[in-house]
Write a protein that holds these residues in place. Sequence first.
Motif, PDB file in Angstrom:
ATOM      1  N   ILE A  74       0.871  -1.173   0.000  1.00 46.86           N
ATOM      2  CA  ILE A  74       0.000   0.000   0.000  1.00 46.86           C
ATOM      3  C   ILE A  74       0.912   1.227   0.000  1.00 46.86           C
ATOM      4  N   PHE A  75       0.635   2.169  -0.904  1.00 44.49           N
ATOM      5  CA  PHE A  75       1.392   3.418  -0.954  1.00 44.49           C
ATOM      6  C   PHE A  75       0.406   4.583  -0.988  1.00 44.49           C
ATOM      7  N   GLU A  76       0.415   5.392   0.044  1.00 39.72           N
ATOM      8  CA  GLU A  76      -0.429   6.587   0.102  1.00 39.72           C
ATOM      9  C   GLU A  76       0.469   7.770   0.479  1.00 39.72           C
ATOM     10  N   LEU A 101      10.112 -26.707  -7.742  1.00 39.49           N
ATOM     11  CA  LEU A 101      10.046 -26.232  -6.363  1.00 39.49           C
ATOM     12  C   LEU A 101       8.939 -26.946  -5.596  1.00 39.49           C
ATOM     13  N   PHE A 102       7.804 -27.138  -6.242  1.00 39.09           N
ATOM     14  CA  PHE A 102       6.672 -27.825  -5.609  1.00 39.09           C
ATOM     15  C   PHE A 102       7.036 -29.259  -5.273  1.00 39.09           C
ATOM     16  N   ASP A 103       7.674 -29.941  -6.214  1.00 41.08           N
ATOM     17  CA  ASP A 103       8.050 -31.336  -5.978  1.00 41.08           C
ATOM     18  C   ASP A 103       9.085 -31.462  -4.867  1.00 41.08           C
ATOM     19  N   ALA A 104       9.919 -30.428  -4.697  1.00 40.37           N
ATOM     20  CA  ALA A 104      10.919 -30.444  -3.631  1.00 40.37           C
ATOM     21  C   ALA A 104      10.256 -30.356  -2.260  1.00 40.37           C
ATOM     22  N   ASN A 105       9.267 -29.464  -2.128  1.00 32.58           N
ATOM     23  CA  ASN A 105       8.561 -29.316  -0.848  1.00 32.58           C
ATOM     24  C   ASN A 105       7.381 -28.369  -1.030  1.00 32.58           C
ATOM     25  N   PRO A 106       6.179 -28.906  -1.257  1.00 28.62           N
ATOM     26  CA  PRO A 106       5.025 -28.032  -1.518  1.00 28.62           C
ATOM     27  C   PRO A 106       4.658 -27.133  -0.346  1.00 28.62           C
ATOM     28  N   GLN A 107       5.084 -27.492   0.865  1.00 33.39           N
ATOM     29  CA  GLN A 107       4.765 -26.681   2.045  1.00 33.39           C
ATOM     30  C   GLN A 107       5.564 -25.381   2.092  1.00 33.39           C
ATOM     31  N   GLN A 108       6.560 -25.242   1.218  1.00 38.73           N
ATOM     32  CA  GLN A 108       7.452 -24.080   1.281  1.00 38.73           C
ATOM     33  C   GLN A 108       7.159 -23.047   0.194  1.00 38.73           C
ATOM     34  N   LEU A 109       6.060 -23.204  -0.531  1.00 36.71           N
ATOM     35  CA  LEU A 109       5.712 -22.247  -1.576  1.00 36.71           C
ATOM     36  C   LEU A 109       4.550 -21.375  -1.130  1.00 36.71           C
ATOM     37  N   LEU A 110       4.630 -20.086  -1.443  1.00 38.09           N
ATOM     38  CA  LEU A 110       3.610 -19.097  -1.102  1.00 38.09           C
ATOM     39  C   LEU A 110       3.248 -18.333  -2.362  1.00 38.09           C
ATOM     40  N   TRP A 111       2.022 -17.795  -2.386  1.00 36.94           N
ATOM     41  CA  TRP A 111       1.609 -16.996  -3.549  1.00 36.94           C
ATOM     42  C   TRP A 111       1.346 -15.555  -3.121  1.00 36.94           C
ATOM     43  N   GLY A 112       1.869 -14.625  -3.909  1.00 38.53           N
ATOM     44  CA  GLY A 112       1.616 -13.214  -3.656  1.00 38.53           C
ATOM     45  C   GLY A 112       1.337 -12.488  -4.966  1.00 38.53           C
ATOM     46  N   SER A 113       0.410 -11.561  -4.917  1.00 36.46           N
ATOM     47  CA  SER A 113       0.023 -10.833  -6.140  1.00 36.46           C
ATOM     48  C   SER A 113       1.059  -9.811  -6.550  1.00 36.46           C
ATOM     49  N   ASP A 114       1.883  -9.335  -5.604  1.00 34.00           N
ATOM     50  CA  ASP A 114       2.819  -8.224  -5.825  1.00 34.00           C
ATOM     51  C   ASP A 114       2.065  -6.973  -6.252  1.00 34.00           C
ATOM     52  N   TRP A 115       0.798  -6.845  -5.818  1.00 36.47           N
ATOM     53  CA  TRP A 115      -0.028  -5.670  -6.130  1.00 36.47           C
ATOM     54  C   TRP A 115       0.605  -4.435  -5.533  1.00 36.47           C
ATOM     55  N   PRO A 158       7.275   4.783  -5.992  1.00 31.65           N
ATOM     56  CA  PRO A 158       6.137   4.128  -6.644  1.00 31.65           C
ATOM     57  C   PRO A 158       4.924   5.048  -6.725  1.00 31.65           C
ATOM     58  N   PRO A 159       4.000   4.758  -7.636  1.00 32.76           N
ATOM     59  CA  PRO A 159       2.759   5.539  -7.698  1.00 32.76           C
ATOM     60  C   PRO A 159       1.843   5.156  -6.545  1.00 32.76           C
ATOM     61  N   PRO A 160       0.855   6.001  -6.228  1.00 33.65           N
ATOM     62  CA  PRO A 160      -0.077   5.676  -5.138  1.00 33.65           C
ATOM     63  C   PRO A 160      -0.803   4.360  -5.391  1.00 33.65           C
ATOM     64  N   ALA A 161      -1.039   3.634  -4.302  1.00 35.32           N
ATOM     65  CA  ALA A 161      -1.795   2.374  -4.349  1.00 35.32           C
ATOM     66  C   ALA A 161      -2.545   2.279  -3.025  1.00 35.32           C
ATOM     67  N   SER A 162      -3.805   2.681  -3.038  1.00 35.71           N
ATOM     68  CA  SER A 162      -4.547   2.882  -1.797  1.00 35.71           C
ATOM     69  C   SER A 162      -5.152   1.593  -1.248  1.00 35.71           C
ATOM     70  N   THR A 163      -5.526   1.654   0.038  1.00 39.34           N
ATOM     71  CA  THR A 163      -6.202   0.515   0.663  1.00 39.34           C
ATOM     72  C   THR A 163      -7.535   0.229  -0.021  1.00 39.34           C
ATOM     73  N   LYS A 164      -8.232   1.271  -0.444  1.00 45.73           N
ATOM     74  CA  LYS A 164      -9.518   1.062  -1.122  1.00 45.73           C
ATOM     75  C   LYS A 164      -9.326   0.297  -2.427  1.00 45.73           C
ATOM     76  N   LYS A 165      -8.328   0.699  -3.210  1.00 45.08           N
ATOM     77  CA  LYS A 165      -8.099   0.014  -4.481  1.00 45.08           C
ATOM     78  C   LYS A 165      -7.652  -1.427  -4.261  1.00 45.08           C
ATOM     79  N   TYR A 166      -6.842  -1.640  -3.205  1.00 46.96           N
ATOM     80  CA  TYR A 166      -6.441  -3.024  -2.942  1.00 46.96           C
ATOM     81  C   TYR A 166      -7.636  -3.864  -2.527  1.00 46.96           C
ATOM     82  N   ASN A 167      -8.505  -3.325  -1.694  1.00 45.12           N
ATOM     83  CA  ASN A 167      -9.678  -4.088  -1.282  1.00 45.12           C
ATOM     84  C   ASN A 167     -10.563  -4.425  -2.475  1.00 45.12           C
TER      85      ASN A 167
END
Length: 252
Positions: A17-19, A238-252, A33-42
């Motif tokens: 979030i950047f305000e 990476l998944f086959d090595a250990n699926p418990q160690q992978l996370l997903w993020g949007s990088d929004w 970075p350009p503004p990225a508000s909580t409203k837009k993220y929601n």
Amino acid sequence: MSSQLFPNGGWDVHHHIFEPERFPYDPNRHLTPPPASTKKYNDFKKSLGLSHSVLTHGLSYGADSRCLNAFTSDLGRNVTRGIAVIDPETTIPAELQKMHNNGIRGIRVNIYRYGAMHDLELQKATLSAHARALSGHFTGWSMAFTHTHPEFWAELKPVIERDVVSRGIRLVTDHFALLKGASMLPEECEGDLTRQQGFQAVLGLVRAGHLFVKISGPYRVSTQAPDFEDLRPLVRVLFDANPQQLLWGSDW
């Protein structure tokens, strides 16, 4: 049939979030970075069907966590956790406790601040200093970092095991550990992603449960937008090595 990607809810573990009008950027930032508000993220979060998120402190705010506390409150502390940036030399346990009470559950190491982005020895020292700052205070907190030199992983691995993992800290690296898809592999790899520098060290840390890798920021490691098909083999390994160690993020 739902058009949402996560009709039953889910976590986005990497967004910002950047305000700047509300919270001015650090004058020593490396990026504006350009503004990225909580409203837009929601709105974005709702469009995907996400129910929870982890707000990653923007490095453009330096180590000032006031904006992070405000943003996590605005997003809802029952559905949002935060990752802070600290100064390991000056942050005291009472400040960490206040962060914990406000929903913070980890830190992000600002490699840029220490001039360590391209310096292996400085990276080792910086990671160790941040690990010491957390040690003994909050079991289960995570420590995240991004760097642009996958070839450093082989020498970072023993430092990570000795100074971070041994302290019970969950180490996280962003954006595929900056390992490359086929479209960005150096010529000497001859199209084989397993031959790129750092690959085996990352895979070993993932397999041992010592490193979480965020599946995020695909544009950093592949030129095949918008679907980034050449990253499928990397994710699979990476998944086959250990699926418990992978996370997903949007990088929004």
